[in-house]
Design an enzyme around this catalytic site. Structure first.
Site, PDB file in Angstrom:
ATOM      1  N   ARG A 180       0.894  12.980   0.924  1.00 16.54           N
ATOM      2  CA  ARG A 180       0.447  11.917   0.040  1.00 16.54           C
ATOM      3  C   ARG A 180      -0.573  11.007   0.728  1.00 16.54           C
ATOM      4  NH1 ARG A 180       2.159   8.200  -2.436  1.00 16.54           N
ATOM      5  NH2 ARG A 180       1.472   6.364  -1.333  1.00 16.54           N
ATOM      6  N   ARG A 238       6.303   6.339  -4.921  1.00 17.71           N
ATOM      7  CA  ARG A 238       5.068   6.255  -4.133  1.00 17.71           C
ATOM      8  C   ARG A 238       3.820   6.073  -5.019  1.00 17.71           C
ATOM      9  NH1 ARG A 238       6.443   8.446   0.847  1.00 17.71           N
ATOM     10  NH2 ARG A 238       4.864   7.084   1.725  1.00 17.71           N
ATOM     11  N   PRO A 239       3.759   5.033  -5.831  1.00 17.82           N
ATOM     12  CA  PRO A 239       2.581   4.809  -6.691  1.00 17.82           C
ATOM     13  C   PRO A 239       1.319   4.495  -5.868  1.00 17.82           C
ATOM     14  CG  PRO A 239       3.993   2.894  -6.698  1.00 17.82           C
ATOM     15  CD  PRO A 239       4.736   3.943  -5.935  1.00 17.82           C
ATOM     16  N   ILE A 240       0.162   4.554  -6.513  1.00 21.19           N
ATOM     17  CA  ILE A 240      -1.095   4.219  -5.826  1.00 21.19           C
ATOM     18  C   ILE A 240      -1.873   3.135  -6.574  1.00 21.19           C
ATOM     19  CG2 ILE A 240      -1.394   6.459  -4.652  1.00 21.19           C
ATOM     20  CD1 ILE A 240      -3.374   7.205  -6.933  1.00 21.19           C
ATOM     21  N   ASP A 241      -1.179   2.389  -7.432  1.00 21.47           N
ATOM     22  CA  ASP A 241      -1.867   1.371  -8.237  1.00 21.47           C
ATOM     23  C   ASP A 241      -2.617   0.349  -7.379  1.00 21.47           C
ATOM     24  OD1 ASP A 241       0.893   0.751  -7.557  1.00 21.47           O
ATOM     25  OD2 ASP A 241       0.552  -1.149  -8.559  1.00 21.47           O
ATOM     26  N   LEU A 242      -2.048  -0.013  -6.233  1.00 24.19           N
ATOM     27  CA  LEU A 242      -2.708  -1.018  -5.379  1.00 24.19           C
ATOM     28  C   LEU A 242      -3.967  -0.433  -4.716  1.00 24.19           C
ATOM     29  CD1 LEU A 242       0.464  -2.620  -3.752  1.00 24.19           C
ATOM     30  CD2 LEU A 242      -0.897  -3.522  -5.658  1.00 24.19           C
ATOM     31  N   LYS A 249       1.718   8.984  14.536  1.00 22.44           N
ATOM     32  CA  LYS A 249       1.263   9.704  13.322  1.00 22.44           C
ATOM     33  C   LYS A 249       0.587   8.716  12.369  1.00 22.44           C
ATOM     34  CE  LYS A 249       4.280  10.551   9.828  1.00 22.44           C
ATOM     35  NZ  LYS A 249       3.882  10.088   8.492  1.00 22.44           N
ATOM     36  N   ASN A 250       1.243   7.579  12.127  1.00 25.60           N
ATOM     37  CA  ASN A 250       0.761   6.676  11.074  1.00 25.60           C
ATOM     38  C   ASN A 250      -0.434   5.844  11.503  1.00 25.60           C
ATOM     39  OD1 ASN A 250       2.664   7.805   9.476  1.00 25.60           O
ATOM     40  ND2 ASN A 250       4.112   6.103   9.610  1.00 25.60           N
ATOM     41  N   ILE A 303      12.278  -1.540   0.906  1.00 23.96           N
ATOM     42  CA  ILE A 303      10.892  -1.084   0.781  1.00 23.96           C
ATOM     43  C   ILE A 303      10.738   0.069  -0.205  1.00 23.96           C
ATOM     44  CG2 ILE A 303       8.874  -0.228   2.050  1.00 23.96           C
ATOM     45  CD1 ILE A 303       9.742  -3.066   2.888  1.00 23.96           C
ATOM     46  N   CYS A 306       7.730  11.557  -3.362  1.00 21.37           N
ATOM     47  CA  CYS A 306       8.541  12.344  -2.444  1.00 21.37           C
ATOM     48  C   CYS A 306       9.975  11.804  -2.540  1.00 21.37           C
ATOM     49  CB  CYS A 306       8.014  12.260  -1.022  1.00 21.37           C
ATOM     50  SG  CYS A 306       8.009  10.602  -0.418  1.00 21.37           S
ATOM     51  N   ARG A 332       6.545  17.396  10.683  1.00 23.47           N
ATOM     52  CA  ARG A 332       5.395  16.645  10.160  1.00 23.47           C
ATOM     53  C   ARG A 332       5.102  15.446  11.048  1.00 23.47           C
ATOM     54  NH1 ARG A 332       5.503  15.515   3.784  1.00 23.47           N
ATOM     55  NH2 ARG A 332       3.709  14.313   4.498  1.00 23.47           N
ATOM     56  N   ASP A 349      11.280   3.036   8.336  1.00 20.21           N
ATOM     57  CA  ASP A 349      11.273   4.390   8.887  1.00 20.21           C
ATOM     58  C   ASP A 349      12.389   4.625   9.902  1.00 20.21           C
ATOM     59  OD1 ASP A 349       7.643   4.871   8.894  1.00 20.21           O
ATOM     60  OD2 ASP A 349       9.148   4.863   7.307  1.00 20.21           O
TER      61      ASP A 349
HETATM   62  C1  EPZ Z   1       3.267   3.932   5.146  1.00 19.09           C
HETATM   63  O1  EPZ Z   1       3.432   4.492   3.861  1.00 19.09           O
HETATM   64  C2  EPZ Z   1       3.857   4.948   6.104  1.00 19.09           C
HETATM   65  N1  EPZ Z   1       3.124   6.210   5.979  1.00 19.09           N
HETATM   66  C3  EPZ Z   1       5.334   5.187   5.793  1.00 19.09           C
HETATM   67  O2  EPZ Z   1       5.847   6.086   6.776  1.00 19.09           O
HETATM   68  C4  EPZ Z   1       6.074   3.854   5.904  1.00 19.09           C
HETATM   69  O3  EPZ Z   1       7.435   4.046   5.557  1.00 19.09           O
HETATM   70  C5  EPZ Z   1       5.426   2.832   4.961  1.00 19.09           C
HETATM   71  O4  EPZ Z   1       4.013   2.706   5.268  1.00 19.09           O
HETATM   72  C6  EPZ Z   1       6.068   1.464   5.071  1.00 19.09           C
HETATM   73  O5  EPZ Z   1       5.947   0.992   6.382  1.00 19.09           O
HETATM   74  C7  EPZ Z   1       1.929   6.344   6.593  1.00 19.09           C
HETATM   75  O6  EPZ Z   1       1.434   5.421   7.222  1.00 19.09           O
HETATM   76  C8  EPZ Z   1       1.234   7.668   6.440  1.00 19.09           C
HETATM   77  P1  EPZ Z   1       3.399   1.266   1.551  1.00 19.09           P
HETATM   78  P2  EPZ Z   1       2.691   3.818   2.580  1.00 19.09           P
HETATM   79  O7  EPZ Z   1       2.177   1.405   0.721  1.00 19.09           O
HETATM   80  O8  EPZ Z   1       1.405   3.232   2.993  1.00 19.09           O
HETATM   81  C9  EPZ Z   1       4.786   0.370  -2.868  1.00 19.09           C
HETATM   82  C10 EPZ Z   1       6.838   8.048   7.576  1.00 19.09           C
HETATM   83  O9  EPZ Z   1       7.994   8.513   7.548  1.00 19.09           O
HETATM   84  N2  EPZ Z   1       3.409   0.667  -3.295  1.00 19.09           N
HETATM   85  O10 EPZ Z   1       3.447   0.198   2.588  1.00 19.09           O
HETATM   86  O11 EPZ Z   1       2.701   4.803   1.477  1.00 19.09           O
HETATM   87  C11 EPZ Z   1       5.518   1.598  -2.363  1.00 19.09           C
HETATM   88  O12 EPZ Z   1       6.059   2.330  -3.440  1.00 19.09           O
HETATM   89  C12 EPZ Z   1       6.259   7.386   6.347  1.00 19.09           C
HETATM   90  O13 EPZ Z   1       6.084   8.088   8.580  1.00 19.09           O
HETATM   91  C13 EPZ Z   1       3.033   0.344  -4.600  1.00 19.09           C
HETATM   92  O14 EPZ Z   1       3.830  -0.165  -5.382  1.00 19.09           O
HETATM   93  O15 EPZ Z   1       3.729   2.654   2.244  1.00 19.09           O
HETATM   94  C14 EPZ Z   1       6.587   0.991  -1.481  1.00 19.09           C
HETATM   95  O16 EPZ Z   1       7.675   0.575  -2.286  1.00 19.09           O
HETATM   96  C15 EPZ Z   1       7.245   7.346   5.185  1.00 19.09           C
HETATM   97  N3  EPZ Z   1       1.743   0.618  -4.996  1.00 19.09           N
HETATM   98  C16 EPZ Z   1       5.910  -0.241  -0.893  1.00 19.09           C
HETATM   99  O17 EPZ Z   1       4.762  -0.495  -1.725  1.00 19.09           O
HETATM  100  C17 EPZ Z   1       0.828   1.175  -4.135  1.00 19.09           C
HETATM  101  O18 EPZ Z   1      -0.340   1.377  -4.560  1.00 19.09           O
HETATM  102  C18 EPZ Z   1       5.419  -0.049   0.536  1.00 19.09           C
HETATM  103  O19 EPZ Z   1       4.658   1.126   0.567  1.00 19.09           O
HETATM  104  C19 EPZ Z   1       1.231   1.486  -2.824  1.00 19.09           C
HETATM  105  C20 EPZ Z   1       2.527   1.225  -2.415  1.00 19.09           C
END
Ligand code: EPZ
Length: 427
Positions: free
Chosen positions: A95, A124-128, A25-26, A330, A119, A400, A308
């Site tokens: 998201r 789940r911020p998007i600042d980065l 999926k990812n 995480i 969720c 999902r 995960d």
């Molecule tokens: C991906 O989510 C996966 N989803 C998640 O799988 C997985 O748990 C996660 O990576 C970690 O491996 C998909 O690929 C669709 P991150 P993502 O950005 O990209 C923080 C599943 O069950 N962060 O690596 O959203 C965030 O809050 C899902 O399949 C910021 O602070 O994860 C977290 O604490 C769940 N600012 C950390 O970084 C940002 O702009 C890691 O999140 C983005 C993220």
């Protein structure tokens, strides 16, 4: 009661037989977003038929793409995908649709997109994501209900991530592949879903180096060619079934397993008594030995133990005689399924980002609620161990990411069925 979304499991079953692991999926979702940047037809083979992929397909169609399936091969014709709006109805539902922001800007130069929902596993911020796109030249204004962004053409720059983020790394890569000049990403995420995206983009003509390291360099080109790629197997689905084997003391065979991407998990799996024999992409799994407690497992960025698989492992550890603990590093709220397992008789105490599991108490089937995708899968594992029947509500969350978890487990001898549009049925 929404009777359409329940999974029922008769517990105390042992499993035997084999399962073919679905496409990831990812990996599929960002590759679908990348396909938008070719003004023609691409194909993703071995694509999982799961609701997150169908949702991403819907979003691409709303932008003007034409998509169709031939068995598990997903065709995407993005010749006329000139749309620039991604409504909140989609970003709230999934998201990860935020990953389309870079590709839409790169191709269509502007985008209005709803905010991605948080969720149950955290804010789940998007600042980065926004920092990366802003650094490459996007002009982004945050309105009340949506983001408005514009960019005539991304300009290659150095981007420094303050923390490892899979999605933000993918977002930056997608924006940089057709930028003017060279982009260097620093402190990138190293998850397989990052390097698989880079490989897919390279097959479309992108110039990318360093994808398996924390430093990725991208030299922008004017346009991407057609994609024609096979989705890699889903490491988290494979890990989930390994947990099911340990939880039920079963021997099963898993085919199409990305063993190299599961090393940290397999290390823990062996520490708690699990055994396996790897032969190419096939794993002969032996969960017959009693599950042992483990002092501490910490979730980490790749190649560490994957967040995960934290909840599925927790379910298995409720069956180990003794005290185990898991630290979630995480996400800030990823222990929701623990409270549901306690309703089944488990003894799991949460203290901040640490869960302490006092295993060995028998679980009893009851009604529980899935809160997120992997937590829902963990409840299925707990239900396999429990005495009697368990009803898992909000089961659509599990669909999902797991293409046919009920059919898979039913084929291994488990009595499991999902209340679907055809009513309650035994699969
Ligand atoms: C991906 O989510 C996966 N989803 C998640 O799988 C997985 O748990 C996660 O990576 C970690 O491996 C998909 O690929 C669709 P991150 P993502 O950005 O990209 C923080 C599943 O069950 N962060 O690596 O959203 C965030 O809050 C899902 O399949 C910021 O602070 O994860 C977290 O604490 C769940 N600012 C950390 O970084 C940002 O702009 C890691 O999140 C983005 C993220």
């Amino acid at each position: 009661m929404k009777w359409l979304d329940e999974i029922h499991v008769m517990g105390k079953c042992s499993l035997s037989g084999e399962i073919f692991i679905q496409g990831s999926k990812n990996a599929a979702l960002p590759m679908m977003a990348a396909s938008l940047m070719h003004r023609g037809r691409s194909v993703l083979k071995g694509c999982p038929r799961i609701s997150d992929v169908f949702c991403m397909e819907e979003v691409l169609k709303s932008l003007g793409a034409v998509t169709w399936w031939e068995d598990h091969d997903l065709y995407l014709d993005c010749s006329d995908a000139d749309g620039t709006e991604i409504p909140e109805t989609y970003t709230r539902r999934m998201r990860s649709s935020i990953i389309l922001l870079g590709p839409v800007l790169s191709r269509n130069k502007k985008c209005r997109i709803g905010y991605p929902g948080g969720c149950i596993i955290g804010k789940r911020p998007i600042d980065l994501h926004l920092m990366a796109l802003g650094t490459l030249g996007a002009d982004i204004s945050e309105q009340t209900f949506y983001l408005d962004a514009e960019c005539s053409r991304f300009q290659g720059k150095d981007i420094y991530f303050t923390k490892s983020s899979v999605g933000a790394t993918q977002q930056a890569i997608l924006a940089a592949v057709m930028a003017q000049g060279v982009t260097k990403l620093h402190n990138c995420a190293k998850e397989p879903e990052v390097f698989w995206l880079c490989r897919y983009l390279r097959s479309m003509g992108a110039l990318i180096k360093g994808e398996e390291t924390k430093e990725i360099m991208i030299t922008g080109i004017r346009e991407l060619g057609p994609g024609n790629y096979t989705i890699p197997p889903d490491r988290i689905v494979a890990g989930t079934y390994l947990c099911a084997a340990a939880a039920t003391r079963s021997e099963i065979t898993l085919r199409n397993v990305p063993e190299q991407e599961l090393q940290a998990f397999l290390e823990v799996y062996q520490k708690i008594g699990g055994q396996y024999q790897a032969n190419g992409g096939t794993l002969e799994v032996n969960g017959k030995r009693a599950v042992q407690p483990i002092a501490l497992v910490e979730t980490k960025n790749y190649p560490g133990f994957p967040t995960d698989l934290q909840a599925p492992l927790m379910a298995v550890l409720t069956g180990a005689q003794g005290r185990s603990s898991i630290r979630e590093n995480i996400f800030d709220q990823r222990f929701g399924s623990a409270f549901q397992m306690n309703k089944m008789g488990a003894d799991i105490k949460i203290d901040g980002n640490q869960a302490v599991i006092c295993g060995g108490r028998p679980l009893t089937g009851t009604q529980v609620q899935a809160g997120d995708l992997r937590g829902g899968a963990a409840l299925i594992i707990a239900a396999l161990m429990a005495e009697g029947e368990t009803c898992i509500t909000e089961a659509e969350l599990i669909n999902r990411g797991y293409e046919h978890i009920c059919e898979d487990l039913q084929a291994l001898g488990c009595r499991i069925w999902q209340a679907g549009s055809r009513g309650f049925e035994e699969l």
